[in-house]
Design a protein around this motif. Structure first.
Motif, PDB file in Angstrom:
ATOM      1  N   LEU A  58      34.610  34.969  47.448  1.00 24.64           N
ATOM      2  CA  LEU A  58      34.980  34.578  46.082  1.00 24.64           C
ATOM      3  C   LEU A  58      35.573  33.176  46.073  1.00 24.64           C
ATOM      4  CD1 LEU A  58      35.603  35.131  43.045  1.00 24.64           C
ATOM      5  CD2 LEU A  58      37.762  36.138  43.825  1.00 24.64           C
ATOM      6  N   ASP A  61      32.792  30.583  46.739  1.00 24.91           N
ATOM      7  CA  ASP A  61      31.912  30.363  45.591  1.00 24.91           C
ATOM      8  C   ASP A  61      32.649  29.690  44.436  1.00 24.91           C
ATOM      9  OD1 ASP A  61      29.429  31.191  46.569  1.00 24.91           O
ATOM     10  OD2 ASP A  61      29.850  33.301  46.152  1.00 24.91           O
ATOM     11  N   TYR A  62      33.924  29.982  44.278  1.00 24.15           N
ATOM     12  CA  TYR A  62      34.708  29.298  43.249  1.00 24.15           C
ATOM     13  C   TYR A  62      34.866  27.829  43.626  1.00 24.15           C
ATOM     14  CZ  TYR A  62      38.298  28.261  39.829  1.00 24.15           C
ATOM     15  OH  TYR A  62      38.989  27.701  38.782  1.00 24.15           O
ATOM     16  N   TYR A  67      30.549  30.012  41.271  1.00 28.29           N
ATOM     17  CA  TYR A  67      31.042  31.149  40.488  1.00 28.29           C
ATOM     18  C   TYR A  67      32.366  30.759  39.851  1.00 28.29           C
ATOM     19  CZ  TYR A  67      32.253  35.935  39.199  1.00 28.29           C
ATOM     20  OH  TYR A  67      32.571  37.071  38.502  1.00 28.29           O
ATOM     21  N   VAL A  70      35.637  33.698  36.591  1.00 34.10           N
ATOM     22  CA  VAL A  70      36.829  34.418  37.033  1.00 34.10           C
ATOM     23  C   VAL A  70      38.051  33.596  36.617  1.00 34.10           C
ATOM     24  CG1 VAL A  70      36.775  33.354  39.330  1.00 34.10           C
ATOM     25  CG2 VAL A  70      37.874  35.562  39.037  1.00 34.10           C
ATOM     26  N   ASP A 118      38.127  41.938  38.627  1.00 37.46           N
ATOM     27  CA  ASP A 118      37.459  40.640  38.811  1.00 37.46           C
ATOM     28  C   ASP A 118      36.699  40.593  40.133  1.00 37.46           C
ATOM     29  OD1 ASP A 118      38.334  39.584  36.379  1.00 37.46           O
ATOM     30  OD2 ASP A 118      40.202  38.838  37.268  1.00 37.46           O
ATOM     31  N   TYR A 122      32.703  40.082  40.666  1.00 31.42           N
ATOM     32  CA  TYR A 122      32.200  39.053  41.572  1.00 31.42           C
ATOM     33  C   TYR A 122      31.228  39.662  42.582  1.00 31.42           C
ATOM     34  CZ  TYR A 122      31.753  36.052  45.562  1.00 31.42           C
ATOM     35  OH  TYR A 122      31.214  35.324  46.593  1.00 31.42           O
ATOM     36  N   GLU A 123      31.599  40.803  43.160  1.00 31.42           N
ATOM     37  CA  GLU A 123      30.734  41.446  44.150  1.00 31.42           C
ATOM     38  C   GLU A 123      29.388  41.828  43.542  1.00 31.42           C
ATOM     39  OE1 GLU A 123      33.464  44.491  45.410  1.00 31.42           O
ATOM     40  OE2 GLU A 123      34.198  43.288  47.084  1.00 31.42           O
ATOM     41  N   TRP A 125      27.932  40.256  41.010  1.00 32.70           N
ATOM     42  CA  TRP A 125      27.249  38.970  40.848  1.00 32.70           C
ATOM     43  C   TRP A 125      26.667  38.509  42.181  1.00 32.70           C
ATOM     44  CZ3 TRP A 125      28.322  34.265  43.195  1.00 32.70           C
ATOM     45  CH2 TRP A 125      27.628  33.165  42.695  1.00 32.70           C
ATOM     46  N   LYS A 126      27.448  38.665  43.239  1.00 34.98           N
ATOM     47  CA  LYS A 126      27.023  38.216  44.565  1.00 34.98           C
ATOM     48  C   LYS A 126      25.787  38.978  45.030  1.00 34.98           C
ATOM     49  CE  LYS A 126      27.838  35.683  48.230  1.00 34.98           C
ATOM     50  NZ  LYS A 126      27.595  34.251  48.182  1.00 34.98           N
TER      51      LYS A 126
END
Length: 135
Positions: A58, A61-62, A67, A70, A118, A122-123, A125-126
């Motif tokens: 996370l 990617d942020y 991503y 979030v 959240d 995210y998981e 989305w991943k």
């Protein structure tokens, strides 16, 4: 978590998260292997290893901009918790056998409770991203 209450773990987590700045994300990523070793090598934290990998993913990617769906408070809480694990002299110093890692586990548990929704999003989305790259 006999040595640290959930309330104290949450308080420590909130304090850590408030100190996190975007530049700290790079620090967390650079120290990933060292932090992951603490998860792998300590019974009180080994159960969190898979979630820790998601937490690092996370942040990566942020940080890279892949991503951003979030809230910053989630990213800050995750980074703060991981940075706390890295600190050798925290609430209960890590050199104290067993007990030294219980506070780390408590802070990680508090973080996962706080950011669970959240992190699950995210998981999901991943997984979708990984499948679209395979196609």
């Amino acid at each position: 978590m006999d040595n640290i209450s959930p309330e104290k773990a949450n308080e420590v987590l909130q304090d850590q998260a408030e100190k996190v700045e975007e530049k700290d994300l790079e620090k967390v990523l650079k120290k990933q292997e060292k932090i992951e070793d603490k998860f792998r090598n300590n019974n009180s934290m080994s159960g969190y290893f898979e979630k820790a990998k998601s937490m690092f993913s996370l942040i990566r990617d942020y940080w890279s901009g892949n991503y951003r769906q979030v809230p910053w408070k989630t990213v800050a809480a995750v980074a703060g918790a991981l940075l706390y694990v890295l600190m050798p002299l925290d609430l209960i110093p890590d050199f104290i056998p067993i007990a030294g890692f219980l506070d780390d586990a408590g802070v990680i548990a508090a973080c996962l409770t706080l950011v669970n929704d959240d992190l699950v999003e995210y998981e999901k989305w991943k997984v979708l991203q990984d499948h679209s790259e395979e196609a």
